[in-house]
Design an enzyme around this catalytic site. Structure first.
Site, PDB file in Angstrom:
ATOM      1  N   TYR A  19      39.377  30.021  48.927  1.00 29.10           N
ATOM      2  CA  TYR A  19      39.962  31.333  48.649  1.00 29.10           C
ATOM      3  C   TYR A  19      40.834  31.728  49.842  1.00 29.10           C
ATOM      4  O   TYR A  19      40.402  32.413  50.770  1.00 29.10           O
ATOM      5  CB  TYR A  19      38.870  32.392  48.466  1.00 29.10           C
ATOM      6  CG  TYR A  19      38.091  32.332  47.173  1.00 29.10           C
ATOM      7  CD1 TYR A  19      38.416  31.460  46.147  1.00 29.10           C
ATOM      8  CD2 TYR A  19      36.996  33.175  46.970  1.00 29.10           C
ATOM      9  CE1 TYR A  19      37.697  31.413  44.976  1.00 29.10           C
ATOM     10  CE2 TYR A  19      36.265  33.139  45.798  1.00 29.10           C
ATOM     11  CZ  TYR A  19      36.612  32.257  44.799  1.00 29.10           C
ATOM     12  OH  TYR A  19      35.883  32.225  43.644  1.00 29.10           O
TER      13      TYR A  19
ATOM     14  N   PHE B 160      35.020  35.840  35.688  1.00 31.09           N
ATOM     15  CA  PHE B 160      36.054  36.230  34.714  1.00 31.09           C
ATOM     16  C   PHE B 160      35.502  37.219  33.687  1.00 31.09           C
ATOM     17  O   PHE B 160      35.972  37.279  32.549  1.00 31.09           O
ATOM     18  CB  PHE B 160      36.665  35.016  34.010  1.00 31.09           C
ATOM     19  CG  PHE B 160      37.353  34.054  34.927  1.00 31.09           C
ATOM     20  CD1 PHE B 160      38.125  34.501  35.987  1.00 31.09           C
ATOM     21  CD2 PHE B 160      37.231  32.687  34.747  1.00 31.09           C
ATOM     22  CE1 PHE B 160      38.770  33.618  36.842  1.00 31.09           C
ATOM     23  CE2 PHE B 160      37.875  31.788  35.583  1.00 31.09           C
ATOM     24  CZ  PHE B 160      38.642  32.260  36.637  1.00 31.09           C
TER      25      PHE B 160
ATOM     26  N   GLY C  56      38.446  37.957  31.374  1.00 32.09           N
ATOM     27  CA  GLY C  56      38.300  37.291  30.085  1.00 32.09           C
ATOM     28  C   GLY C  56      39.065  35.988  30.019  1.00 32.09           C
ATOM     29  O   GLY C  56      39.143  35.233  30.992  1.00 32.09           O
TER      30      GLY C  56
END
Length: 312
Positions: free
Chosen positions: A79, A228, A232
């Site tokens: 990240y 998520f 989504g």
């Protein structure tokens, strides 16, 4: 001060923030079910996309998350953006770390300094674990998830998970988890070493297979940590501006945001289900954390359960 004067008593430690969503276990640790994911701390889009975020703002978001009751933070060495690293931000914001804070990370994927992706072989997992240790400034990692690549969704993960189990035995890793796995891969991992959590994509509109995994984790007493949940099917791209009508309808009726409804629905899938919504915006952080107190009715849950990806 007179030698006979009594010194003032130290100020009491602040009371821990309430956990309206409740708590669950990650191995021998207890965490609030509403945690924080760090993928969006480094830039306006994940990884190399977007514009790097203001460093002090991201540090402030992390500190505010802990003030609001977060004691489970999800991160990864991969990240990072052009000038920001999630692990470095965590280290700067929160070290020395509160005793109750659990930091989870993940290995198998990696990115080189140019941002190009690569996947570790089993012998390289130690290097990835040590990279996280260095960046976070820790002697051991609380939880390390083996993040399975899409190309291995139907294959064995035993060799990689066995390598992580050796690092657990060596004391570098306290607890092990798996990410993006099938039920068969979870069983394979559990035959090698204890698994404290499963990290899979999950949210409103999830498939029957995904829902089965949530139930399986509940039966096994394993934490299910979906990602998520808000985005989504758009995944790293973030939430869709054209939200499904059922979600908008519930949000309007409850005076809540669609993100809050999605988080509340997820948390109500079982007491073992955690959430790790991420943001670089302090207002969004406050909004997300408030979702822990939102309780959807059985009718609302049924309405949202009817959503599927084909209609989303």
């Amino acid at each position: 001060m007179s030698p006979h004067t009594t010194a003032p008593a130290p100020a009491p430690a602040p009371a821990p923030a309430p956990a309206p969503a409740g708590t669950w276990r990650l191995g021998d640790r207890t965490v609030n079910r509403l945690g924080f994911g760090t993928m969006r701390l480094t830039g306006t889009a994940p990884f190399h996309g977007g514009v790097p975020r203001d460093r002090e703002r991201s540090i402030g978001v992390l500190r505010r998350a802990v003030e609001l009751g977060v004691n489970h933070i999800d991160t990864a060495a991969f990240y990072f953006s052009a000038t920001r690293s999630a692990n470095e931000l965590i280290n700067r914001a929160l070290a020395p770390y509160p005793e109750e804070l659990v930091i989870s990370t993940k290995v198998w994927p990696g990115r080189d300094p140019s941002g190009a992706w690569w996947w570790a072989d089993p012998a390289q997992l130690r290097g990835q674990v040590e990279e996280n240790l260095r960046q976070l400034g820790r002697e051991h990692l609380d939880v390390v998830n083996l993040r399975v690549p899409p190309s291995r969704r139907t294959g064995s993960i035993g060799e990689h998970f066995g390598a992580l189990a050796e690092l657990h035995e060596a004391g570098l890793v306290r607890h092990l988890g798996v990410s993006h796995v099938t039920a068969e891969q979870l069983a394979e991992a559990r035959a090698i070493a204890p698994v404290v959590c499963v990290q899979n994509p999950f949210g409103i509109g999830a498939s029957d297979e995904d829902r089965t995994m949530v139930r399986l984790c509940g039966q096994l007493g394993i934490a299910f940590v979906p990602f998520f949940t808000i985005a989504g099917a758009r995944r790293e791209s973030g939430p869709d501006a054209e939200e499904h009508g059922a979600v908008r309808e519930v949000a309007r009726a409850r005076g809540a945001s669609v993100a809050q409804v999605r988080l509340a629905w997820t948390l109500q899938q079982g007491p073992h289900v955690l959430a790790i919504p991420g943001t670089g915006d302090p207002d969004h952080l406050t909004e997300n954390m408030a979702s822990g107190a939102l309780r959807l009715s059985s009718d609302e849950l049924s309405q949202l359960n009817s959503v599927n990806f084909a209609s989303n």
